[in-house]
Each structure stands twice: as C-alpha cells, then as structure tokens.
Enzyme design. Structure first.
Site, PDB file in Angstrom:
ATOM      1  N   GLU A  11      24.861  38.810  42.555  1.00 58.13           N
ATOM      2  CA  GLU A  11      25.659  38.305  43.669  1.00 58.13           C
ATOM      3  C   GLU A  11      25.848  39.377  44.728  1.00 58.13           C
ATOM      4  O   GLU A  11      25.506  40.546  44.518  1.00 58.13           O
ATOM      5  CB  GLU A  11      27.018  37.823  43.155  1.00 58.13           C
ATOM      6  CG  GLU A  11      27.851  38.905  42.498  1.00 58.13           C
ATOM      7  CD  GLU A  11      29.070  38.363  41.747  1.00 58.13           C
ATOM      8  OE1 GLU A  11      29.488  37.221  41.987  1.00 58.13           O
ATOM      9  OE2 GLU A  11      29.614  39.104  40.917  1.00 58.13           O
ATOM     10  N   HIS A  16      32.416  44.751  37.388  1.00 59.77           N
ATOM     11  CA  HIS A  16      33.086  44.640  38.685  1.00 59.77           C
ATOM     12  C   HIS A  16      34.342  43.794  38.577  1.00 59.77           C
ATOM     13  O   HIS A  16      34.513  43.021  37.637  1.00 59.77           O
ATOM     14  CB  HIS A  16      32.141  44.023  39.726  1.00 59.77           C
ATOM     15  CG  HIS A  16      31.703  42.632  39.373  1.00 59.77           C
ATOM     16  ND1 HIS A  16      30.661  42.380  38.508  1.00 59.77           N
ATOM     17  CD2 HIS A  16      32.172  41.415  39.742  1.00 59.77           C
ATOM     18  CE1 HIS A  16      30.507  41.075  38.369  1.00 59.77           C
ATOM     19  NE2 HIS A  16      31.422  40.468  39.108  1.00 59.77           N
ATOM     20  N   ARG A  70      34.058  38.234  30.475  1.00 64.81           N
ATOM     21  CA  ARG A  70      35.262  39.024  30.762  1.00 64.81           C
ATOM     22  C   ARG A  70      35.406  40.163  29.769  1.00 64.81           C
ATOM     23  O   ARG A  70      35.380  39.948  28.566  1.00 64.81           O
ATOM     24  CB  ARG A  70      36.518  38.142  30.653  1.00 64.81           C
ATOM     25  CG  ARG A  70      36.739  37.257  31.827  1.00 64.81           C
ATOM     26  CD  ARG A  70      38.136  36.605  31.777  1.00 64.81           C
ATOM     27  NE  ARG A  70      38.026  35.310  32.429  1.00 64.81           N
ATOM     28  CZ  ARG A  70      37.988  34.150  31.790  1.00 64.81           C
ATOM     29  NH1 ARG A  70      38.115  34.102  30.483  1.00 64.81           N
ATOM     30  NH2 ARG A  70      37.843  33.040  32.471  1.00 64.81           N
TER      31      ARG A  70
END
Length: 325
Positions: free
Chosen positions: A122, A180, A200
């Site tokens: 992304e 991130h 996560r």
C-alpha cells in the site's frame, strides 16, 4: 448489450466503523453513518466492500458488475488481478482519530492467505496531520525474528518500533512485510492492493467495538515481517508545480503520481490501464469527450482505459494512479 460510452466513474463510499475512527471524513461532504468512522472505501471490488456508481448511465451498478460487463476493455490489459480476476486496487480515505493497531500485511505468495485474497502492498498520502502527529514506520535497526518474539513475550514490543512525526503532503510507500501503524491525528488517502488481510501485532490492550480485546495474529505476523526491510520509502512532495507529475510511489501493483493543477492540464488514458484520480485538495472540473464534472477535495474517480483525452482545470492537488507494466 447496449454500448456505454466510457466516462469517469464516481462511487458511493462504503463507510467502515473502526475503534480508532472519528467524524473527520464529513469535511469532504461525505455521508457518514453513526459511530466512529475510520475508513471510507472510495473505490472497491472486494467481498468486504463493493462500491456502487453514483453518476452517469451506470449509476446504481457495483464495480463488480462493471468489471463483468466491460472487463479488460475498460480496465485495460493490466487492470485485473491475475490471481482472482477482480479489480486490482482498493482506494480509501482514513480518519485516524485514535492509534491504529501495529500491523503487517502479507505478500501475494504467503501460504496463510485466505482463498482468493491478495497480499497487501500500500501507499499513504497524508492529507492532514495535527501538529506532532506520528506514525509507526518499520522496525528499529537490527530487530530480527528472535528479538521481536522476545519483545512480544516480555510486553515491550514498542521498543522494537520506529516512530516518526509526519506532516500533510508526505507520501509513504509501504510494501507488504513492513510493520506499520497510523496514529491519532492524521487523515490519509490510501492506495493499496485489493486486499483486506491485516495481521495485528499489538493493539494497546484496548477493547474493540464489541467491548472485547481484538484478535492478534502473532504467528502470521512473525512469518510475514520483512526483517531486513521491504523497500519502504518516505517522501516530501511539496515542490510540485502546475502541470508537473511527481512519482510518489512505485510498485508492481500501482504507480502513484502527485500533480498540481493551477489552470488547465490536458491528459489522456492509455489502453493498458484505467486511471484513478484522488482529489487531495482544492476544486475544479474534469472534462472529457462528451462530458464535464465538477470535482473537489475528497472525491475519487475511476477513468476507464478507453476514455482517451481528458482535462483537469481549477486549483487542484491530484493523486493519479495506474497499474504499471
């Protein structure tokens, strides 16, 4: 089948409630449901969110229906995911009213991916940032799997993370494998592979929307982290002048450029790829053979590969994305 002449498609955003969301997307004139809205999926063709056209002849049709009808002609020879046949990108606006979980995304080849799901590389463009707003961007020097596992076990994962302060106008390229997290006080445009898979690592021990702790994915995260780095890049983009296009993220999945319009700029699509325009700031108009549309900050448009020549005019900051060779 009736022939529809190609035109820029605008979609109704699919809004997603998130524990870290807020109401900031209202400033773009977007309609928000009740609650803490963290994500507006502006252009999406994913089982978890398919956006519907709101303008022109195809109003009411989902991006999936358009893909089925107009296929390669409109999306271009490169405008498909080879893995699942869907539209290859997902375009979002994110309102980070609180910190997001510390996370990492897999590559396309990760064995743990759900069937038909892509990896997730992304990029972020910071639309707005409160003074001192931060993000977590990669690991500190020398962190490997063993030291990460130890830090998690001992409850000091934050010691392994690199934290940086951000400003509006910065761009971040985040290849799969990069640890991130966006933190509170930023508003972001995100251009990413068409994926909704997030692992996560850490979530501040806070309850989710249902009052329970959100699931962590420690093993998958440890497996997919690129400990040596995956090529993440940070860029200030201030110096762009009228009519120039600055490449702010380049990956196998998307090429994103930032342009500034102060007057009129003539552009064109090519048969290889659709074009996505994200209006990051300002207002003006988008003109093509057969039509014109007012555009303003927060709006996103999908231009079919067959559209050909088009013009942007007004005072605008624009992110332009294509699928590269």
């Amino acid at each position: 089948m009736t022939t529809v002449k190609a035109y820029p498609l605008q979609f109704k955003a699919e809004m997603k409630e998130r524990i870290w969301g807020g109401r900031a997307l209202e400033q773009y004139g977007l309609e928000l449901p009740e609650g803490a809205i963290g994500e507006g999926w502006m252009i999406g063709d994913h089982p978890n969110g398919i956006t519907k056209v709101i303008n022109g002849e195809l109003a009411g049709q989902g991006l999936d229906q358009i893909r089925e009808q107009f296929g390669r002609e409109w999306f271009g020879s490169r405008g498909f995911s080879e893995k699942n046949g869907r539209f290859p990108l997902l375009i979002k606006l994110l309102d980070c009213n609180d910190d997001l979980s510390v996370q990492v995304h897999p590559t396309d080849s990760y064995e743990g991916l759900p069937a038909g799901e892509l990896g997730k590389t992304e990029m972020w463009y910071i639309l707005d940032a409160k003074p001192g707003a931060k993000i977590i961007y990669g690991l500190k020097e020398g962190v490997d799997r063993a030291s990460m596992e130890a830090a998690i076990a001992e409850g000091r994962i934050t010691d392994t993370l690199q934290e940086i302060t951000v400003q509006a106008g910065e761009a971040f390229y985040i290849p799969a494998g990069t640890v991130h997290a966006l933190c509170s006080g930023v508003l972001v445009a995100e251009i990413q592979q068409n994926s909704d898979t997030t692992y996560r690592l850490y979530d501040y021990d806070r309850p989710g929307l249902d009052g329970k702790l959100r699931e962590l994915h420690i093993e998958d995260s440890l497996n997919v982290i690129a400990y040596e780095g995956a090529g993440a890049q940070r860029m200030k983009t201030d110096g762009v002048k009228h009519g120039e296009w600055l490449t702010i993220a380049s990956s196998p999945y998307f090429l994103v450029e930032k342009g500034v319009v102060a007057g009129t700029v003539a552009l064109s699509t090519s048969p290889e790829s659709f074009v996505i325009l994200v209006i990051a700031d300002g207002n003006g108009s988008l003109k093509w053979d057969g039509g014109e549309q007012a555009v303003k900050a927060g709006e996103c448009f999908l231009l079919p590969a067959t559209l050909g020549a088009y013009e942007l005019s007004g005072n605008l900051t624009v992110l332009r994305s294509i699928v590269p060779e």
